[in-house]
Design a protein around this motif. Structure first.
Motif, PDB file in Angstrom:
ATOM      1  N   GLU A  32     -11.150  42.095  71.073  1.00 53.31           N
ATOM      2  CA  GLU A  32     -11.077  41.834  72.513  1.00 53.31           C
ATOM      3  C   GLU A  32     -10.567  40.411  72.723  1.00 53.31           C
ATOM      4  OE1 GLU A  32     -14.679  44.617  74.224  1.00 53.31           O
ATOM      5  OE2 GLU A  32     -15.015  42.464  74.014  1.00 53.31           O
ATOM      6  N   LEU A  33      -9.422  40.305  73.352  1.00 55.80           N
ATOM      7  CA  LEU A  33      -8.779  39.017  73.584  1.00 55.80           C
ATOM      8  C   LEU A  33      -8.999  38.581  75.027  1.00 55.80           C
ATOM      9  CD1 LEU A  33      -6.844  36.741  72.691  1.00 55.80           C
ATOM     10  CD2 LEU A  33      -4.960  38.266  73.298  1.00 55.80           C
ATOM     11  N   ARG A  34      -9.497  37.355  75.201  1.00 54.35           N
ATOM     12  CA  ARG A  34      -9.720  36.797  76.538  1.00 54.35           C
ATOM     13  C   ARG A  34      -8.957  35.479  76.652  1.00 54.35           C
ATOM     14  NH1 ARG A  34     -14.151  39.278  79.082  1.00 54.35           N
ATOM     15  NH2 ARG A  34     -15.411  40.471  77.634  1.00 54.35           N
ATOM     16  N   VAL A  35      -8.301  35.295  77.805  1.00 50.48           N
ATOM     17  CA  VAL A  35      -7.608  34.046  78.103  1.00 50.48           C
ATOM     18  C   VAL A  35      -7.962  33.636  79.530  1.00 50.48           C
ATOM     19  CG1 VAL A  35      -5.695  34.512  76.519  1.00 50.48           C
ATOM     20  CG2 VAL A  35      -5.501  35.214  78.897  1.00 50.48           C
ATOM     21  N   ALA A  36      -7.549  32.431  79.897  1.00 50.15           N
ATOM     22  CA  ALA A  36      -7.766  31.971  81.270  1.00 50.15           C
ATOM     23  C   ALA A  36      -6.991  32.874  82.224  1.00 50.15           C
ATOM     24  CB  ALA A  36      -7.307  30.530  81.406  1.00 50.15           C
ATOM     25  N   PRO A  37      -7.523  33.118  83.422  1.00 50.15           N
ATOM     26  CA  PRO A  37      -6.849  34.016  84.373  1.00 50.15           C
ATOM     27  C   PRO A  37      -5.405  33.625  84.685  1.00 50.15           C
ATOM     28  CG  PRO A  37      -9.049  33.506  85.145  1.00 50.15           C
ATOM     29  CD  PRO A  37      -8.811  32.642  83.940  1.00 50.15           C
ATOM     30  N   GLU A  38      -5.116  32.326  84.742  1.00 47.95           N
ATOM     31  CA  GLU A  38      -3.752  31.902  85.044  1.00 47.95           C
ATOM     32  C   GLU A  38      -2.783  32.122  83.882  1.00 47.95           C
ATOM     33  OE1 GLU A  38      -6.253  28.359  83.868  1.00 47.95           O
ATOM     34  OE2 GLU A  38      -6.441  29.884  85.408  1.00 47.95           O
ATOM     35  N   ASP A  39      -3.304  32.364  82.675  1.00 53.78           N
ATOM     36  CA  ASP A  39      -2.457  32.614  81.508  1.00 53.78           C
ATOM     37  C   ASP A  39      -2.261  34.099  81.218  1.00 53.78           C
ATOM     38  OD1 ASP A  39      -1.916  29.968  80.880  1.00 53.78           O
ATOM     39  OD2 ASP A  39      -3.754  29.749  79.707  1.00 53.78           O
ATOM     40  N   MET A  40      -2.901  34.955  81.984  1.00 52.28           N
ATOM     41  CA  MET A  40      -2.828  36.397  81.729  1.00 52.28           C
ATOM     42  C   MET A  40      -1.393  36.909  81.776  1.00 52.28           C
ATOM     43  SD  MET A  40      -4.812  38.915  80.876  1.00 52.28           S
ATOM     44  CE  MET A  40      -6.443  38.514  81.389  1.00 52.28           C
ATOM     45  N   GLY A  41      -0.613  36.457  82.725  1.00 53.20           N
ATOM     46  CA  GLY A  41       0.774  36.908  82.849  1.00 53.20           C
ATOM     47  C   GLY A  41       1.626  36.506  81.666  1.00 53.20           C
ATOM     48  N   LYS A  42       1.385  35.329  81.116  1.00 48.85           N
ATOM     49  CA  LYS A  42       2.137  34.866  79.955  1.00 48.85           C
ATOM     50  C   LYS A  42       1.805  35.690  78.726  1.00 48.85           C
ATOM     51  CE  LYS A  42       2.742  30.283  81.608  1.00 48.85           C
ATOM     52  NZ  LYS A  42       2.276  28.962  81.689  1.00 48.85           N
ATOM     53  N   LEU A  43       0.583  36.133  78.639  1.00 54.79           N
ATOM     54  CA  LEU A  43       0.151  36.923  77.490  1.00 54.79           C
ATOM     55  C   LEU A  43       0.655  38.359  77.566  1.00 54.79           C
ATOM     56  CD1 LEU A  43      -1.601  36.650  74.934  1.00 54.79           C
ATOM     57  CD2 LEU A  43      -3.438  37.633  76.250  1.00 54.79           C
ATOM     58  N   ILE A  44       0.702  38.907  78.764  1.00 57.35           N
ATOM     59  CA  ILE A  44       1.137  40.294  78.926  1.00 57.35           C
ATOM     60  C   ILE A  44       2.653  40.391  78.946  1.00 57.35           C
ATOM     61  CG2 ILE A  44       1.112  42.270  80.497  1.00 57.35           C
ATOM     62  CD1 ILE A  44      -1.751  41.404  81.240  1.00 57.35           C
ATOM     63  N   GLN A  63      -2.595  47.763  58.898  1.00 57.29           N
ATOM     64  CA  GLN A  63      -2.234  48.929  58.096  1.00 57.29           C
ATOM     65  C   GLN A  63      -1.948  48.525  56.648  1.00 57.29           C
ATOM     66  OE1 GLN A  63       1.178  51.050  59.519  1.00 57.29           O
ATOM     67  NE2 GLN A  63       0.635  52.900  58.404  1.00 57.29           N
ATOM     68  N   ARG A  64      -1.331  47.383  56.454  1.00 50.62           N
ATOM     69  CA  ARG A  64      -1.068  46.891  55.097  1.00 50.62           C
ATOM     70  C   ARG A  64      -2.357  46.626  54.348  1.00 50.62           C
ATOM     71  NH1 ARG A  64       3.961  42.690  55.028  1.00 50.62           N
ATOM     72  NH2 ARG A  64       5.523  44.173  55.753  1.00 50.62           N
ATOM     73  N   ASN A  65      -3.406  46.242  55.087  1.00 51.60           N
ATOM     74  CA  ASN A  65      -4.708  45.967  54.485  1.00 51.60           C
ATOM     75  C   ASN A  65      -5.611  47.196  54.455  1.00 51.60           C
ATOM     76  OD1 ASN A  65      -3.976  43.293  54.122  1.00 51.60           O
ATOM     77  ND2 ASN A  65      -4.828  42.656  56.079  1.00 51.60           N
ATOM     78  N   GLY A  66      -5.097  48.342  54.874  1.00 47.42           N
ATOM     79  CA  GLY A  66      -5.881  49.572  54.873  1.00 47.42           C
ATOM     80  C   GLY A  66      -6.912  49.638  55.983  1.00 47.42           C
ATOM     81  N   GLN A  67      -6.668  48.948  57.075  1.00 44.51           N
ATOM     82  CA  GLN A  67      -7.599  48.931  58.201  1.00 44.51           C
ATOM     83  C   GLN A  67      -6.965  49.551  59.418  1.00 44.51           C
ATOM     84  OE1 GLN A  67      -8.061  44.706  58.496  1.00 44.51           O
ATOM     85  NE2 GLN A  67      -9.912  44.697  57.251  1.00 44.51           N
ATOM     86  N   LYS A  68      -7.806  49.872  60.397  1.00 45.14           N
ATOM     87  CA  LYS A  68      -7.343  50.335  61.700  1.00 45.14           C
ATOM     88  C   LYS A  68      -7.884  49.372  62.736  1.00 45.14           C
ATOM     89  CE  LYS A  68      -7.024  55.198  60.520  1.00 45.14           C
ATOM     90  NZ  LYS A  68      -7.429  56.562  60.863  1.00 45.14           N
ATOM     91  N   VAL A  69      -6.981  48.825  63.562  1.00 43.61           N
ATOM     92  CA  VAL A  69      -7.367  47.809  64.526  1.00 43.61           C
ATOM     93  C   VAL A  69      -6.725  48.107  65.867  1.00 43.61           C
ATOM     94  CG1 VAL A  69      -7.262  45.352  65.100  1.00 43.61           C
ATOM     95  CG2 VAL A  69      -7.578  46.051  62.732  1.00 43.61           C
ATOM     96  N   ASN A  70      -7.503  47.957  66.942  1.00 45.47           N
ATOM     97  CA  ASN A  70      -7.001  48.030  68.310  1.00 45.47           C
ATOM     98  C   ASN A  70      -7.169  46.661  68.949  1.00 45.47           C
ATOM     99  OD1 ASN A  70      -6.252  50.731  68.395  1.00 45.47           O
ATOM    100  ND2 ASN A  70      -8.280  51.398  69.036  1.00 45.47           N
ATOM    101  N   VAL A  71      -6.206  46.287  69.778  1.00 42.09           N
ATOM    102  CA  VAL A  71      -6.289  45.023  70.507  1.00 42.09           C
ATOM    103  C   VAL A  71      -6.440  45.356  71.993  1.00 42.09           C
ATOM    104  CG1 VAL A  71      -5.090  42.907  71.137  1.00 42.09           C
ATOM    105  CG2 VAL A  71      -4.871  43.809  68.821  1.00 42.09           C
ATOM    106  N   GLU A  72      -7.484  44.793  72.599  1.00 43.64           N
ATOM    107  CA  GLU A  72      -7.711  44.962  74.032  1.00 43.64           C
ATOM    108  C   GLU A  72      -7.645  43.597  74.692  1.00 43.64           C
ATOM    109  OE1 GLU A  72     -11.276  47.018  75.020  1.00 43.64           O
ATOM    110  OE2 GLU A  72     -10.832  48.700  73.700  1.00 43.64           O
ATOM    111  N   ILE A  73      -6.843  43.497  75.738  1.00 43.89           N
ATOM    112  CA  ILE A  73      -6.760  42.258  76.504  1.00 43.89           C
ATOM    113  C   ILE A  73      -7.709  42.401  77.686  1.00 43.89           C
ATOM    114  CG2 ILE A  73      -5.257  40.739  77.805  1.00 43.89           C
ATOM    115  CD1 ILE A  73      -2.946  41.805  76.026  1.00 43.89           C
ATOM    116  N   VAL A  74      -8.736  41.576  77.708  1.00 46.00           N
ATOM    117  CA  VAL A  74      -9.808  41.680  78.685  1.00 46.00           C
ATOM    118  C   VAL A  74      -9.658  40.564  79.714  1.00 46.00           C
ATOM    119  CG1 VAL A  74     -12.310  41.714  78.986  1.00 46.00           C
ATOM    120  CG2 VAL A  74     -11.292  42.589  76.876  1.00 46.00           C
ATOM    121  N   ASP A  75      -9.791  40.930  80.996  1.00 41.32           N
ATOM    122  CA  ASP A  75      -9.708  39.890  82.036  1.00 41.32           C
ATOM    123  C   ASP A  75     -11.059  39.448  82.492  1.00 41.32           C
ATOM    124  OD1 ASP A  75      -9.866  42.534  83.001  1.00 41.32           O
ATOM    125  OD2 ASP A  75      -9.204  41.927  84.975  1.00 41.32           O
TER     126      ASP A  75
END
Length: 75
Positions: A32-44, A63-75
């Motif tokens: 879960e990735l969190r950034v400042a509200p004013e930086d949300m547009g730059k991240l997306i 995948q190279r490390n044999g793992q499964k990972v999801n990234v969620e951008i949280v506001d």
């Protein structure tokens, strides 16, 4: 994965001190990735392009490390 995501996000935003990543372990690890509200547009990016590329890079490395990972951008 967490360190890579932090590195990428901190280099994209204006306030790198506000970037945090919470890792939730499970069969599929969720970052879960969190950034400042004013930086949300730059991240997306326009039409979600930057967020999509971040997810692609993280999933590729995981995948190279044999793992499964999801990234969620949280506001």
């Amino acid at each position: 994965m967490k360190e890579l995501l932090l590195y990428m996000a901190k280099n994209l935003v204006d306030d790198p001190d506000s970037v945090t990543v919470n890792e939730i372990e499970g069969e599929i690890t969720t970052l879960e990735l969190r950034v400042a509200p004013e930086d949300m547009g730059k991240l997306i990016g326009r039409q979600g392009r930057i967020a999509k590329e971040i997810r692609t890079i993280i999933k590729s490395v995981a995948q190279r490390n044999g793992q499964k990972v999801n990234v969620e951008i949280v506001d």
